[in-house]
Design a protein around this motif. Sequence first.
Motif, PDB file in Angstrom:
ATOM      1  N   LYS A  11       0.815  -1.322   0.043  1.00  0.00           N
ATOM      2  CA  LYS A  11       0.031   0.019  -0.005  1.00  0.00           C
ATOM      3  C   LYS A  11       0.678   1.302   0.092  1.00  0.00           C
ATOM      4  N   ILE A  12       0.457   2.288  -0.859  1.00  0.00           N
ATOM      5  CA  ILE A  12       1.435   3.419  -1.004  1.00  0.00           C
ATOM      6  C   ILE A  12       0.608   4.568  -0.100  1.00  0.00           C
ATOM      7  N   VAL A  13       1.211   5.436   0.569  1.00  0.00           N
ATOM      8  CA  VAL A  13       0.372   6.534   1.016  1.00  0.00           C
ATOM      9  C   VAL A  13       1.493   7.515   0.801  1.00  0.00           C
ATOM     10  N   PHE A  14       1.002   8.429  -0.226  1.00  0.00           N
ATOM     11  CA  PHE A  14       1.842   9.341  -0.956  1.00  0.00           C
ATOM     12  C   PHE A  14       1.487  10.957  -0.550  1.00  0.00           C
ATOM     13  N   GLY A  15       2.383  11.702  -0.347  1.00  0.00           N
ATOM     14  CA  GLY A  15       2.106  13.145  -0.065  1.00  0.00           C
ATOM     15  C   GLY A  15       2.725  13.677   1.075  1.00  0.00           C
ATOM     16  N   LYS A  16       2.363  15.041   1.267  1.00  0.00           N
ATOM     17  CA  LYS A  16       2.894  15.855   2.394  1.00  0.00           C
ATOM     18  C   LYS A  16       2.262  15.399   3.617  1.00  0.00           C
ATOM     19  N   GLU A  17       2.938  15.417   4.830  1.00  0.00           N
ATOM     20  CA  GLU A  17       2.362  15.301   5.988  1.00  0.00           C
ATOM     21  C   GLU A  17       1.795  13.939   6.205  1.00  0.00           C
ATOM     22  N   ARG A 130       6.353  -8.810   9.831  1.00  0.00           N
ATOM     23  CA  ARG A 130       5.581  -7.767   9.217  1.00  0.00           C
ATOM     24  C   ARG A 130       6.332  -6.409   9.050  1.00  0.00           C
ATOM     25  N   PHE A 131       6.232  -5.633   8.257  1.00  0.00           N
ATOM     26  CA  PHE A 131       7.256  -4.372   8.416  1.00  0.00           C
ATOM     27  C   PHE A 131       6.435  -3.251   7.201  1.00  0.00           C
ATOM     28  N   GLY A 132       6.707  -2.018   7.571  1.00  0.00           N
ATOM     29  CA  GLY A 132       6.466  -1.069   6.751  1.00  0.00           C
ATOM     30  C   GLY A 132       7.562   0.140   6.551  1.00  0.00           C
ATOM     31  N   THR A 133       7.681   0.850   5.668  1.00  0.00           N
ATOM     32  CA  THR A 133       8.696   2.008   5.453  1.00  0.00           C
ATOM     33  C   THR A 133       7.906   3.227   5.344  1.00  0.00           C
ATOM     34  N   VAL A 134       8.919   4.284   5.754  1.00  0.00           N
ATOM     35  CA  VAL A 134       9.076   5.609   5.650  1.00  0.00           C
ATOM     36  C   VAL A 134      10.228   6.021   4.757  1.00  0.00           C
ATOM     37  N   LEU A 135       9.943   6.428   3.261  1.00  0.00           N
ATOM     38  CA  LEU A 135      10.765   6.471   2.435  1.00  0.00           C
ATOM     39  C   LEU A 135      11.287   7.969   2.628  1.00  0.00           C
ATOM     40  N   THR A 136      12.701   8.250   2.599  1.00  0.00           N
ATOM     41  CA  THR A 136      13.202   9.643   2.603  1.00  0.00           C
ATOM     42  C   THR A 136      14.234   9.720   1.335  1.00  0.00           C
ATOM     43  N   VAL A 166       8.651 -10.476   1.726  1.00  0.00           N
ATOM     44  CA  VAL A 166       9.398  -9.365   1.956  1.00  0.00           C
ATOM     45  C   VAL A 166       8.690  -7.937   1.212  1.00  0.00           C
ATOM     46  N   PHE A 167       7.463  -8.159   0.801  1.00  0.00           N
ATOM     47  CA  PHE A 167       6.920  -6.858   0.072  1.00  0.00           C
ATOM     48  C   PHE A 167       6.652  -6.081   1.435  1.00  0.00           C
ATOM     49  N   PRO A 168       6.899  -4.742   1.552  1.00  0.00           N
ATOM     50  CA  PRO A 168       6.445  -3.821   2.459  1.00  0.00           C
ATOM     51  C   PRO A 168       4.962  -4.080   2.812  1.00  0.00           C
ATOM     52  N   GLN A 169       4.430  -3.959   3.716  1.00  0.00           N
ATOM     53  CA  GLN A 169       2.922  -3.651   3.886  1.00  0.00           C
ATOM     54  C   GLN A 169       2.304  -2.521   3.427  1.00  0.00           C
ATOM     55  N   PHE A 170       3.280  -1.711   3.645  1.00  0.00           N
ATOM     56  CA  PHE A 170       2.778  -0.102   3.374  1.00  0.00           C
ATOM     57  C   PHE A 170       4.083   0.503   3.192  1.00  0.00           C
ATOM     58  N   SER A 171       4.282   1.559   2.352  1.00  0.00           N
ATOM     59  CA  SER A 171       5.285   2.558   2.242  1.00  0.00           C
ATOM     60  C   SER A 171       4.450   4.044   2.366  1.00  0.00           C
ATOM     61  N   ILE A 172       5.027   4.949   3.265  1.00  0.00           N
ATOM     62  CA  ILE A 172       4.854   6.178   3.371  1.00  0.00           C
ATOM     63  C   ILE A 172       5.766   7.164   2.434  1.00  0.00           C
ATOM     64  N   MET A 173       5.222   7.756   1.570  1.00  0.00           N
ATOM     65  CA  MET A 173       6.388   8.455   0.712  1.00  0.00           C
ATOM     66  C   MET A 173       5.900  10.049   0.552  1.00  0.00           C
ATOM     67  N   ASP A 174       6.594  10.866   1.387  1.00  0.00           N
ATOM     68  CA  ASP A 174       6.381  12.440   1.481  1.00  0.00           C
ATOM     69  C   ASP A 174       7.423  12.831   1.021  1.00  0.00           C
ATOM     70  N   PRO A 175       7.377  13.544  -0.283  1.00  0.00           N
ATOM     71  CA  PRO A 175       8.327  14.265  -1.112  1.00  0.00           C
ATOM     72  C   PRO A 175       9.122  15.224  -0.327  1.00  0.00           C
TER      73      PRO A 175
END
Length: 385
Positions: A11-17, A130-136, A166-175
């Motif tokens: 699951k991709i969660v994309f955007g500011k804040e 289980r794991f998720g990511t916060v991409l920087t 090992v697919f992430p469950q979610f990734s937060i992507m805040d540009p």
Amino acid sequence: MQNFEYYNPTKIVFGKETISRLDDLVPQDARVLILYGGGSAEKTGTLDEVRGALAGRTIQEFGGIEPNPTYETLMKAVELIRNSEVDFLLAVGGGSVIDGTKFVAAAVNFEGEPWRILEEGGAIIRSALRFGTVLTLPAAGSEMNDGSVITNKAKQVKLDFMSPYVFPQFSIMDPTKTYTLPLRQVANGVVDAFVHVMEQYLTYPANGMVQDRFAEGLLRILIEIGPQAISSPDNYDIRANLMWVTTMALNGLIGVAVPHDWSTHFIGHELTVLYDIDHARTLAVILPATLQVCRENKRDKLLQYSERVWGITSGNEEQRIDQAIAHTRSFFENLGIQTHLSDYNLSIDDIDRVVKQLEAHGMTQLGENRDITLDISRRILQESL
């Protein structure tokens, strides 16, 4: 077009804040280990945001994952987890941190020596935390795929593995989290993504019309916004598109139904392990040389690449191929990345060492046709000087 299966559960969660969304994405009763790299996530306040979003949960932290994550460091995280009650991992960083977290997730409950996961390519993985990511750091695409690359310092080898576990469950992507990145890392990310696309695109025609056009579009976007991402580091739209294009470059979609190469990566890995050259910079050195040495086998796609990506339509076939390779090298160099081994103080005397490493690691038949032998790898390295 080849038969294929495609599956991507991330699951991709994309955007500011969007870091605040961790409160919804991570189970309330989770016991979380946050994994990160150096001190940048702390200095920029990203870790504080993460901690705040996870308030109320049991949290531990593990820092110090290297730009090329090492087995030795990651096994310390594995031991930490085995001696605690951690049941959820959160990677905060770029591809290296995420790759490392994937290995840790798979290794914790693995029976036997975890390095076997790399030696056997992930096929023996039966479960993962289980794991998720916060991409920087946009570059590797690890936030939306099932692959990981790990270095074993003691063995002087860099290997990859893949597993659906090992697919992430979610990734937060805040540009906005990319604004403070060193420009060197931004340039590396552009090159990394560009070569990821090329490894899946510039092989031989397979009538994968959708994949070809998609890949060509990604390459053109990188050519357009790569320099802008460096010259305008706080331009949200540029950084947002960069973050998304690097993800799409290696989330598996453009690689279905078509042959892959990856010889540039495998040769580049040896340069990183032996000489500590940034991964993306090894790619910028090896790719133009690979295109030159393998131009006959790649002729049809090189001509397609020259016209559709670079707009080259004049000259005979040889001239158009020459121009396409030259444009590729110039693109990397205009990002401030050097493209010859001599730029990194390597000479003809170093090539034997690299070839021996390739042989030792079984990298004797590379490329989409499995015809890049050690002799051809040597020619590619010589062309890279």
